[in-house]
Design a protein around this motif. Structure first.
Motif, PDB file in Angstrom:
ATOM      1  N   LYS A 135       0.829  -1.212   0.000  1.00 40.83           N
ATOM      2  CA  LYS A 135       0.000   0.000   0.000  1.00 40.83           C
ATOM      3  C   LYS A 135       0.858   1.255   0.000  1.00 40.83           C
ATOM      4  N   LYS A 139       0.978   4.179  -2.884  1.00 39.37           N
ATOM      5  CA  LYS A 139       0.838   5.598  -2.569  1.00 39.37           C
ATOM      6  C   LYS A 139       2.040   6.386  -3.062  1.00 39.37           C
ATOM      7  N   GLN A 140       3.208   5.793  -2.903  1.00 39.14           N
ATOM      8  CA  GLN A 140       4.428   6.463  -3.345  1.00 39.14           C
ATOM      9  C   GLN A 140       4.423   6.651  -4.866  1.00 39.14           C
ATOM     10  N   THR A 142       1.770   6.856  -6.749  1.00 38.30           N
ATOM     11  CA  THR A 142       0.756   7.877  -7.052  1.00 38.30           C
ATOM     12  C   THR A 142       1.315   9.278  -6.838  1.00 38.30           C
ATOM     13  N   ILE A 143       2.027   9.441  -5.741  1.00 37.53           N
ATOM     14  CA  ILE A 143       2.628  10.743  -5.431  1.00 37.53           C
ATOM     15  C   ILE A 143       3.650  11.125  -6.494  1.00 37.53           C
TER      16      ILE A 143
END
Length: 239
Positions: A135, A139-140, A142-143
């Motif tokens: 997860k 997220k990383q 996406t960032i």
């Protein structure tokens, strides 16, 4: 003492310390050879320990002895427990005996008292950890993608700003060139081209040329355009 790869370095150094005669004033075998004595703790820690163990901490030395199963011998004199400050400190281990260095291999360092299953990470916990890590990775990513988009947008904005600055500079240059003309000349020129009377004269003059009329006075009397010219000339442009 015969060197053995199965004997830990601490035990080999301890055996050498107790055996060598030049250290007998600090550490030595007991009378029965079943234990050893540290005769003067302060001097032993200060003068001997740094040469063999690279420290001068007696507490650390005792802690290592305990890790290998050595026990402090407590003497009882007339029913009273003898304090350490009253004499030497004595340590004993079943496999640490004078003249029996072959027993040293049997001395093992104590392992943790916790159960093996307590030290193992349960499969369920491991799955949770892996899931959390995945997860975080998503997220990383996406960032990072959003940062790339922002970078692209930022570059576009800077390009637009640069183009606007160039246009502004061109306009400023035109304004500066216009301002170089004399002020009086500008005013006279602008009043000429903007005067309504002058504009009407020009318009009617162009109309005569278009319709082939050369005699303005005759045409004005019979022509409606002339009548308009006379009307405007009398009522609007004559002060």
């Amino acid at each position: 003492m015969k060197q053995s790869s199965n004997v830990p370095a601490f035990l080999s150094k301890l055996w050498t310390l107790v055996e060598e005669t030049h250290t007998n004033e600090f550490i030595t075998w007991s009378q029965n050879g079943q234990s050893f004595l540290v005769l003067d703790e302060q001097r032993f820690a200060k003068e001997i320990l740094p040469k063999y163990f690279k420290h001068n901490n007696m507490a650390s030395f005792v802690r290592q002895l305990n890790m290998y199963g050595f026990r402090k011998v407590v003497h009882i004199d007339s029913g009273i427990v003898k304090q350490e400050r009253d004499g030497p400190v004595e340590f004993q281990h079943p496999y640490f005996k004078q003249g029996q260095d072959d027993l040293l291999e049997n001395i093992k360092r104590k392992v943790s008292s916790s159960k093996p299953e307590e030290n193992k990470i349960r499969q369920e916990d491991l799955t949770k950890i892996i899931s959390s890590a995945q997860k975080v990775q998503i997220k990383q990513e996406t960032i990072e993608s959003r940062l790339s988009e922002l970078k692209s947008e930022n570059e576009s904005l800077w390009k637009e700003v640069s183009e606007l600055r160039a246009k502004h500079a061109q306009q400023q240059q035109v304004i500066r060139k216009v301002s170089f003309f004399p002020h009086d000349h500008n005013c006279a020129y602008l009043s000429t081209i903007c005067d309504p009377k002058s504009l009407l004269h020009r318009l009617i003059g162009f109309s005569f040329l278009y319709f082939g009329c050369t005699d303005r006075s005759k045409t004005m009397k019979s022509n409606k355009l002339g009548q308009v010219y006379v009307l405007f000339n009398k009522n609007l442009f004559i002060n």
